[in-house]
Design a protein around this motif. Sequence first.
Motif, PDB file in Angstrom:
ATOM      1  N   VAL A 129       6.066  12.561  -3.234  1.00  0.00           N
ATOM      2  CA  VAL A 129       6.493  12.061  -1.934  1.00  0.00           C
ATOM      3  C   VAL A 129       5.557  10.923  -1.581  1.00  0.00           C
ATOM      4  CG1 VAL A 129       6.798  12.595   0.504  1.00  0.00           C
ATOM      5  CG2 VAL A 129       7.307  14.325  -1.217  1.00  0.00           C
ATOM      6  N   CYS A 130       6.128   9.754  -1.249  1.00  0.00           N
ATOM      7  CA  CYS A 130       5.253   8.633  -0.917  1.00  0.00           C
ATOM      8  C   CYS A 130       5.847   7.789   0.200  1.00  0.00           C
ATOM      9  CB  CYS A 130       4.961   7.773  -2.141  1.00  0.00           C
ATOM     10  SG  CYS A 130       6.387   6.989  -2.853  1.00  0.00           S
ATOM     11  N   THR A 131       4.944   7.176   0.938  1.00  0.00           N
ATOM     12  CA  THR A 131       5.321   6.188   1.936  1.00  0.00           C
ATOM     13  C   THR A 131       4.662   4.883   1.517  1.00  0.00           C
ATOM     14  OG1 THR A 131       3.427   6.742   3.316  1.00  0.00           O
ATOM     15  CG2 THR A 131       5.493   7.871   3.782  1.00  0.00           C
ATOM     16  N   VAL A 140      10.714   8.124  -1.816  1.00  0.00           N
ATOM     17  CA  VAL A 140       9.981   6.964  -1.304  1.00  0.00           C
ATOM     18  C   VAL A 140      10.508   6.655   0.093  1.00  0.00           C
ATOM     19  CG1 VAL A 140       9.417   4.537  -1.661  1.00  0.00           C
ATOM     20  CG2 VAL A 140       9.718   6.035  -3.630  1.00  0.00           C
ATOM     21  N   ASN A 141       9.640   6.708   1.077  1.00  0.00           N
ATOM     22  CA  ASN A 141      10.003   6.446   2.477  1.00  0.00           C
ATOM     23  C   ASN A 141      11.217   7.265   2.916  1.00  0.00           C
ATOM     24  OD1 ASN A 141       7.905   4.674   2.573  1.00  0.00           O
ATOM     25  ND2 ASN A 141       9.151   2.832   2.644  1.00  0.00           N
ATOM     26  N   GLY A 179      -0.569   4.785  -7.215  1.00  0.00           N
ATOM     27  CA  GLY A 179      -0.841   5.988  -6.427  1.00  0.00           C
ATOM     28  C   GLY A 179      -0.471   7.262  -7.157  1.00  0.00           C
ATOM     29  N   VAL A 180       0.663   7.260  -7.847  1.00  0.00           N
ATOM     30  CA  VAL A 180       1.084   8.445  -8.606  1.00  0.00           C
ATOM     31  C   VAL A 180       0.068   8.742  -9.705  1.00  0.00           C
ATOM     32  CG1 VAL A 180       2.819   9.315 -10.228  1.00  0.00           C
ATOM     33  CG2 VAL A 180       3.541   8.239  -8.102  1.00  0.00           C
ATOM     34  N   SER A 181      -0.409   7.706 -10.368  1.00  0.00           N
ATOM     35  CA  SER A 181      -1.389   7.891 -11.439  1.00  0.00           C
ATOM     36  C   SER A 181      -2.665   8.536 -10.902  1.00  0.00           C
ATOM     37  CB  SER A 181      -1.736   6.556 -12.077  1.00  0.00           C
ATOM     38  OG  SER A 181      -0.591   5.910 -12.542  1.00  0.00           O
ATOM     39  N   LYS A 182      -3.167   8.003  -9.785  1.00  0.00           N
ATOM     40  CA  LYS A 182      -4.393   8.552  -9.209  1.00  0.00           C
ATOM     41  C   LYS A 182      -4.187   9.983  -8.737  1.00  0.00           C
ATOM     42  CE  LYS A 182      -6.759   5.979  -6.334  1.00  0.00           C
ATOM     43  NZ  LYS A 182      -7.103   4.963  -5.302  1.00  0.00           N
ATOM     44  N   ILE A 186       0.862  -1.182   0.000  1.00  0.00           N
ATOM     45  CA  ILE A 186       0.000   0.000   0.000  1.00  0.00           C
ATOM     46  C   ILE A 186       0.895   1.228   0.000  1.00  0.00           C
ATOM     47  CG2 ILE A 186      -1.750   1.290   1.257  1.00  0.00           C
ATOM     48  CD1 ILE A 186      -2.634  -1.381   2.479  1.00  0.00           C
ATOM     49  N   ALA A 187       0.654   2.132  -0.951  1.00  0.00           N
ATOM     50  CA  ALA A 187       1.458   3.357  -1.058  1.00  0.00           C
ATOM     51  C   ALA A 187       0.568   4.571  -0.862  1.00  0.00           C
ATOM     52  CB  ALA A 187       2.138   3.426  -2.428  1.00  0.00           C
ATOM     53  N   ARG A 188       1.006   5.465   0.018  1.00  0.00           N
ATOM     54  CA  ARG A 188       0.336   6.757   0.188  1.00  0.00           C
ATOM     55  C   ARG A 188       1.170   7.776  -0.576  1.00  0.00           C
ATOM     56  NH1 ARG A 188      -0.487   8.174   6.074  1.00  0.00           N
ATOM     57  NH2 ARG A 188       1.721   7.723   6.206  1.00  0.00           N
ATOM     58  N   VAL A 189       0.549   8.469  -1.527  1.00  0.00           N
ATOM     59  CA  VAL A 189       1.305   9.314  -2.458  1.00  0.00           C
ATOM     60  C   VAL A 189       0.772  10.736  -2.439  1.00  0.00           C
ATOM     61  CG1 VAL A 189       1.973   9.614  -4.863  1.00  0.00           C
ATOM     62  CG2 VAL A 189       1.700   7.315  -3.947  1.00  0.00           C
ATOM     63  N   TRP A 190       1.698  11.697  -2.355  1.00  0.00           N
ATOM     64  CA  TRP A 190       1.378  13.111  -2.465  1.00  0.00           C
ATOM     65  C   TRP A 190       2.106  13.676  -3.681  1.00  0.00           C
ATOM     66  CZ3 TRP A 190       2.180  10.634   2.094  1.00  0.00           C
ATOM     67  CH2 TRP A 190       1.185  10.738   3.068  1.00  0.00           C
ATOM     68  N   VAL A 191       1.385  14.419  -4.512  1.00  0.00           N
ATOM     69  CA  VAL A 191       1.962  15.033  -5.711  1.00  0.00           C
ATOM     70  C   VAL A 191       1.773  16.537  -5.607  1.00  0.00           C
ATOM     71  CG1 VAL A 191       1.694  15.285  -8.196  1.00  0.00           C
ATOM     72  CG2 VAL A 191       1.597  13.027  -7.180  1.00  0.00           C
ATOM     73  N   LYS A 192       2.856  17.284  -5.869  1.00  0.00           N
ATOM     74  CA  LYS A 192       2.777  18.749  -5.858  1.00  0.00           C
ATOM     75  C   LYS A 192       3.686  19.288  -6.954  1.00  0.00           C
ATOM     76  CE  LYS A 192       6.397  19.201  -2.380  1.00  0.00           C
ATOM     77  NZ  LYS A 192       6.777  19.705  -1.079  1.00  0.00           N
TER      78      LYS A 192
END
Length: 160
Positions: A94-96, A60-61, A112-115, A46-52
């Motif tokens: 940035v993702c964890t 990653v982590n 996650g990046v795609s979404k 499971i990846a939590r992804v933030w894009v800015k």
Amino acid sequence: MAELNSLEELGASVAAAPAQPAAPVHVRKVDDLGRSYATGKRKNAIARVWVKPGTGKITVNGRDFVKYFARPVLQMVVQQPVVAAARQGQFDVVCTVTGGGLSGQAGAVRHGVSKALTYFEPGLRAVLKKGGFLTRDSRVVERKKYGKAKARRSFQFSKR
């Protein structure tokens, strides 16, 4: 009789108006800091992804993704959505990521990046959907069954 005529008129007006389903409207989802957030999944990862908006740095982590995903194939998998959308060097990611192995984690980050990109820029949805990046890959490891050595493999047969 008057009621029958009014019912016929009502039926004619309903038949004249074509029933069109409302097309889903995809709106921009951005938080107070100007980031969009999404969750990506693949196998048990499971990846939590933030894009800015930024310079194209992927973390990653807390580590650079090149160091985290040492294999070039996994690095390519993580970058696929950004390359397909032609947005290299425009977004910081940035993702964890937790769970699974490196391959599953790379797939989760890609999802996650795609979404997150579609939430930040809804116009990219068509390109990413066509590339298959928005679909969650539902393949997971099959469970082991009792009376079997693995999920399907039987124990070695002994004739004597």
